[in-house]
Design an enzyme around this catalytic site. Sequence first.
Site, PDB file in Angstrom:
ATOM      1  N   CYS A  19       0.829  -1.205   0.000  1.00  0.00           N
ATOM      2  CA  CYS A  19       0.000   0.000   0.000  1.00  0.00           C
ATOM      3  C   CYS A  19       0.865   1.257   0.000  1.00  0.00           C
ATOM      4  O   CYS A  19       1.372   1.671   1.052  1.00  0.00           O
ATOM      5  CB  CYS A  19      -0.925  -0.013   1.220  1.00  0.00           C
ATOM      6  N   CYS A  41      -0.526   4.125   2.167  1.00  0.00           N
ATOM      7  CA  CYS A  41      -0.367   3.938   3.621  1.00  0.00           C
ATOM      8  C   CYS A  41       1.094   4.120   4.040  1.00  0.00           C
ATOM      9  O   CYS A  41       1.380   4.714   5.074  1.00  0.00           O
ATOM     10  CB  CYS A  41      -0.785   2.536   4.046  1.00  0.00           C
ATOM     11  N   ASP A  42       2.035   3.591   3.266  1.00  0.00           N
ATOM     12  CA  ASP A  42       3.419   3.467   3.742  1.00  0.00           C
ATOM     13  C   ASP A  42       4.433   4.334   3.007  1.00  0.00           C
ATOM     14  O   ASP A  42       5.589   4.421   3.428  1.00  0.00           O
ATOM     15  CB  ASP A  42       3.868   1.997   3.635  1.00  0.00           C
TER      16      ASP A  42
END
Length: 311
Positions: free
Chosen positions: A136, A139-140
């Site tokens: 992701c 997200c990261d």
Amino acid sequence: MAEKKQYDVVVVGAGPGGMTAAMYASRANLSVLMLDRGIYGGNLNNTAEIENYTGFKSIKGPDLAKEMYDGATQFGAEYAYGTVKQIELEGQLKKVTTDMDETFLAKAVVIATGSDQRHLNVPGEEEFSGRGVSYCAVCDGAFFKGKNLIVVGGGDAAVEEGEYLTQLAAKVTVLVRRDELRAEPIIQASAMKNDKMEFVYNTSVTEILGDDVKVNGVKTRNNQTGETGELAADGVFIYVGNVPMTKAFTNLDILDEQGWIKTDERMQTAVPGIYAIGDVRETPLRQVATAVGDGAIAGQQVYQYIKSMAN
Ligand code: NAP
């Protein structure tokens, strides 16, 4: 024994399809519960920018998820956490059981569980998951400012999310197992113009390497020459396709050989009163727009089905 709460419709999964089905069904005055294992939005939450959903030139996945949630709940649809473990038939009703041992009864069920990211299944992948291995970018990505990243895959997701990562990383190297990309031409064209992106073809990852703390590279194999090598990297983002989220529904005999759910054009599965929509369905195209279209059909079909039960 806990009391079983009853709804007209339980929607399993609150991605774009599930939220649309919930909106249509609740707007038809049915009582609706959306159950999801996490936050509403499904894969929208892993998507940086969406440029091919009608009505928006470009919108961030999580922003679209919030808009859809507000739309879905405005007519009274409820939303709750819970991973569905099984759906069983109880006379004309369906019994939906979650991992929290909660049980719901419904006249109709809409399965909208979508798909999960496929894993590479190579040594080091699980070990370094969350320590440099990610599925992701949204997200990261922020953990990798100024770093060198590897993206594995050659589809829309690998190329689009790889390009998103160039906003943060120093360099993004995309490892493609064949001699060409699968991604749509418009997505490829944009990435090819990006100086921070490099594409390495005919290359598979055979192992993810790291020290005691985090990822520091990958082992590779050239699929034409068989030559092996190593490539240094601070992070590895894996986008190699999706697998259906249908483990909980094997008892219903509604899956195809690959595990996707078979439906007719009304989203009806082989079990009357159980519908399936969006990415989890056996379908030629998996997009936000197709999931939303499926959701609208299912939301209207459950109304017809429940009306026919009453007669
Ligand atoms: P995908 O279209 O199935 O592509 C998977 C890619 O990963 C392919 O390039 C495939 O290679 C490669 N791959 C598969 N297994 C691999 C392995 N073990 N090692 C290395 N590479 C491997 O998956 P996706 O890109 O995740 O997209 C999934 C769905 O979401 C698609 O329907 C896509 O259109 C949609 N999507 C759309 C958008 C958009 O419209 N903007 C954005 C993201 C996703 P081969 O080509 O050799 O099979």
